[in-house]
Design a protein around this motif. Structure first.
Motif, PDB file in Angstrom:
ATOM      1  N   PHE A   1      57.917  31.953  34.957  1.00  0.00           N
ATOM      2  CA  PHE A   1      59.022  31.321  35.679  1.00  0.00           C
ATOM      3  C   PHE A   1      58.815  29.814  35.659  1.00  0.00           C
ATOM      4  N   VAL A   2      59.858  29.104  35.252  1.00  0.00           N
ATOM      5  CA  VAL A   2      59.733  27.669  35.029  1.00  0.00           C
ATOM      6  C   VAL A   2      60.738  26.926  35.903  1.00  0.00           C
ATOM      7  N   GLY A   3      60.279  25.809  36.498  1.00  0.00           N
ATOM      8  CA  GLY A   3      61.194  24.929  37.198  1.00  0.00           C
ATOM      9  C   GLY A   3      61.029  24.917  38.703  1.00  0.00           C
ATOM     10  N   ARG A   4      61.712  23.964  39.329  1.00  0.00           N
ATOM     11  CA  ARG A   4      61.666  23.806  40.780  1.00  0.00           C
ATOM     12  C   ARG A   4      62.320  24.992  41.476  1.00  0.00           C
ATOM     13  N   ASP A   5      61.660  25.494  42.509  1.00  0.00           N
ATOM     14  CA  ASP A   5      62.103  26.644  43.301  1.00  0.00           C
ATOM     15  C   ASP A   5      62.061  27.960  42.526  1.00  0.00           C
ATOM     16  N   ALA A   6      61.572  27.935  41.302  1.00  0.00           N
ATOM     17  CA  ALA A   6      61.533  29.171  40.521  1.00  0.00           C
ATOM     18  C   ALA A   6      60.596  30.192  41.143  1.00  0.00           C
ATOM     19  N   GLU A   7      59.503  29.731  41.764  1.00  0.00           N
ATOM     20  CA  GLU A   7      58.518  30.657  42.312  1.00  0.00           C
ATOM     21  C   GLU A   7      59.049  31.445  43.498  1.00  0.00           C
ATOM     22  N   THR A   8      59.930  30.826  44.295  1.00  0.00           N
ATOM     23  CA  THR A   8      60.459  31.511  45.476  1.00  0.00           C
ATOM     24  C   THR A   8      61.641  32.410  45.147  1.00  0.00           C
ATOM     25  N   ALA A   9      62.373  32.078  44.087  1.00  0.00           N
ATOM     26  CA  ALA A   9      63.540  32.884  43.704  1.00  0.00           C
ATOM     27  C   ALA A   9      63.204  33.917  42.645  1.00  0.00           C
ATOM     28  N   ALA A  10      61.971  33.928  42.165  1.00  0.00           N
ATOM     29  CA  ALA A  10      61.595  34.771  41.026  1.00  0.00           C
ATOM     30  C   ALA A  10      61.762  36.256  41.322  1.00  0.00           C
ATOM     31  N   ALA A  11      61.228  36.724  42.449  1.00  0.00           N
ATOM     32  CA  ALA A  11      61.201  38.162  42.716  1.00  0.00           C
ATOM     33  C   ALA A  11      62.603  38.744  42.832  1.00  0.00           C
ATOM     34  N   SER A  12      63.491  38.074  43.570  1.00  0.00           N
ATOM     35  CA  SER A  12      64.842  38.602  43.757  1.00  0.00           C
ATOM     36  C   SER A  12      65.612  38.639  42.441  1.00  0.00           C
ATOM     37  N   PHE A  13      65.448  37.608  41.601  1.00  0.00           N
ATOM     38  CA  PHE A  13      66.155  37.581  40.329  1.00  0.00           C
ATOM     39  C   PHE A  13      65.587  38.624  39.370  1.00  0.00           C
ATOM     40  N   GLU A  14      64.275  38.767  39.357  1.00  0.00           N
ATOM     41  CA  GLU A  14      63.665  39.760  38.490  1.00  0.00           C
ATOM     42  C   GLU A  14      64.116  41.161  38.869  1.00  0.00           C
ATOM     43  N   GLN A  15      64.290  41.395  40.163  1.00  0.00           N
ATOM     44  CA  GLN A  15      64.791  42.681  40.629  1.00  0.00           C
ATOM     45  C   GLN A  15      66.241  42.899  40.208  1.00  0.00           C
ATOM     46  N   GLU A  16      67.029  41.822  40.135  1.00  0.00           N
ATOM     47  CA  GLU A  16      68.437  41.925  39.732  1.00  0.00           C
ATOM     48  C   GLU A  16      68.572  42.350  38.270  1.00  0.00           C
ATOM     49  N   LEU A  17      67.549  42.062  37.470  1.00  0.00           N
ATOM     50  CA  LEU A  17      67.570  42.436  36.058  1.00  0.00           C
ATOM     51  C   LEU A  17      67.055  43.858  35.814  1.00  0.00           C
ATOM     52  N   ALA A  18      66.711  44.577  36.894  1.00  0.00           N
ATOM     53  CA  ALA A  18      66.146  45.916  36.740  1.00  0.00           C
ATOM     54  C   ALA A  18      67.117  46.859  36.038  1.00  0.00           C
ATOM     55  N   GLY A  19      68.412  46.620  36.168  1.00  0.00           N
ATOM     56  CA  GLY A  19      69.404  47.484  35.527  1.00  0.00           C
ATOM     57  C   GLY A  19      69.618  47.199  34.059  1.00  0.00           C
ATOM     58  N   TRP A  20      68.901  46.207  33.516  1.00  0.00           N
ATOM     59  CA  TRP A  20      69.051  45.834  32.111  1.00  0.00           C
ATOM     60  C   TRP A  20      67.669  45.823  31.449  1.00  0.00           C
ATOM     61  N   PRO A  21      67.025  46.974  31.349  1.00  0.00           N
ATOM     62  CA  PRO A  21      65.640  47.035  30.869  1.00  0.00           C
ATOM     63  C   PRO A  21      65.462  46.529  29.437  1.00  0.00           C
ATOM     64  N   GLU A  22      66.438  46.779  28.550  1.00  0.00           N
ATOM     65  CA  GLU A  22      66.303  46.331  27.163  1.00  0.00           C
ATOM     66  C   GLU A  22      66.296  44.808  27.083  1.00  0.00           C
ATOM     67  N   LEU A  23      67.214  44.177  27.816  1.00  0.00           N
ATOM     68  CA  LEU A  23      67.251  42.712  27.846  1.00  0.00           C
ATOM     69  C   LEU A  23      65.997  42.159  28.517  1.00  0.00           C
TER      70      LEU A  23
END
Length: 310
Positions: free
Chosen positions: A194-216
């Motif tokens: 995860f790169v950039g400002r505030d990326a560390e705090t927003a990482a988990a929620s965004f990574e969870q949002e991609l759970a429905g797109w496993p191939e991507l």
């Protein structure tokens, strides 16, 4: 008659003494002091039997009390206690550590200051626990004494969720965004970046949002936070997917459809821009753009020749 008069005179004298008129006030010691004075007088007169060696024992007790007071004032009590109890057979000889995957036992021993002369009896369990909790990977620690010569250390370590790049620094982070420690080797290279400002705090929620797109998700090499509002996905093929601030699921559905129909992510393109809800923009790479220009020029020339020949 004379006896009665003497008795009355005696009562009058006692009344005057009590009232303080004409007679000096009597001074009487309190009861505990009277006993102490009587004992002292009897001891000095030899009426009290003193057992043998009481004087010697008293001298040693006095010297011991003075020594303890001196150690307390000088702050040497712990050192003396360590030395005495260690010499008595309570020196720590075995340290059992459990729950440590990332924390080395050498770091634990050095932090606790165990040098072979440390005593189980004098070891401060609470202080040892607080010291261990300061280690980067340690979430919580428990220390237990097992007499006569053993210490048990049980650790619960923090779990690395991803790697956060801020400037030129790389740090391991937990799922909640807290930094664990700087990244020093390639052991955690498989974790998402995860790169950039505030990326560390927003990482988990965004990574969870991609759970429905496993191939991507399996093709993502870096999640780049842009201006603290949205994400760019850097894929293993070098393609950059630019996502909008909102309706990320809808944008990913559009990308998935394009990929299924045209295999867009495997083509010679630089980026897919999904930031606008009503259109999708594809940016070609420099080489692909040159080849496209060459193809268009060749097609134009062919059309011209075909027109002249006709």
């Amino acid at each position: 008659m004379s006896a009665l008069s003497a008795k009355i005179s005696g009562r009058s004298a006692r009344w005057r003494a009590a009232s303080g008129t004409g007679v000096e006030e009597r001074r009487v010691l309190p009861r505990p002091l009277r006993r102490a004075v009587r004992f002292t007088v009897s001891l000095a007169a030899g009426r009290v039997h003193v057992p043998r060696h009481v004087g010697t024992a008293s001298v040693f007790a006095f010297l011991g009390a003075v020594g303890l007071y001196g150690m307390s004032v000088g702050g040497h009590t712990e050192v003396v206690a360590q030395s005495v109890t260690a010499s008595a057979g309570f020196a720590i000889e075995d340290v059992r550590v459990s729950g440590n995957e990332q924390t080395s036992e050498i770091d634990i021993l050095q932090l606790l200051g165990l040098d072979g002369a440390t005593s189980v009896v004098a070891l401060d369990i609470e202080a040892a626990r607080k010291k261990l909790a300061e280690l980067p990977w340690v979430e919580s620690a428990e220390v237990r004494k097992v007499y006569p010569k053993t210490i048990e250390v049980m650790l619960k370590e923090r779990q690395a969720f991803g790697i956060w790049q801020h400037g030129e620094e790389l740090s391991l982070i937990e799922r909640n965004g807290k930094i664990i420690a700087p990244l020093r080797d390639s052991k955690f290279a498989t974790l998402p970046l995860f790169v950039g400002r505030d990326a560390e705090t927003a990482a988990a929620s965004f990574e969870q949002e991609l759970a429905g797109w496993p191939e991507l998700k399996s093709r993502i090499r870096a999640y780049v936070r842009v201006a603290g509002r949205r994400w760019d996905l850097h894929l293993d093929t070098g393609v950059v997917v630019k996502l909008p601030e909102e309706n990320i699921g809808k944008a990913l559905a559009v990308l998935s459809r394009f990929e299924a129909q045209q295999g867009v992510l495997d083509r010679d393109i630089a980026a897919v821009d999904l930031r606008l809800s009503d259109r999708t923009t594809v940016q070609l790479t420099g080489g692909a753009l040159d080849r496209r220009k060459e193809a268009l020029e060749a097609r134009t020339k062919a059309l011209k020749k075909a027109g002249v020949a006709s």
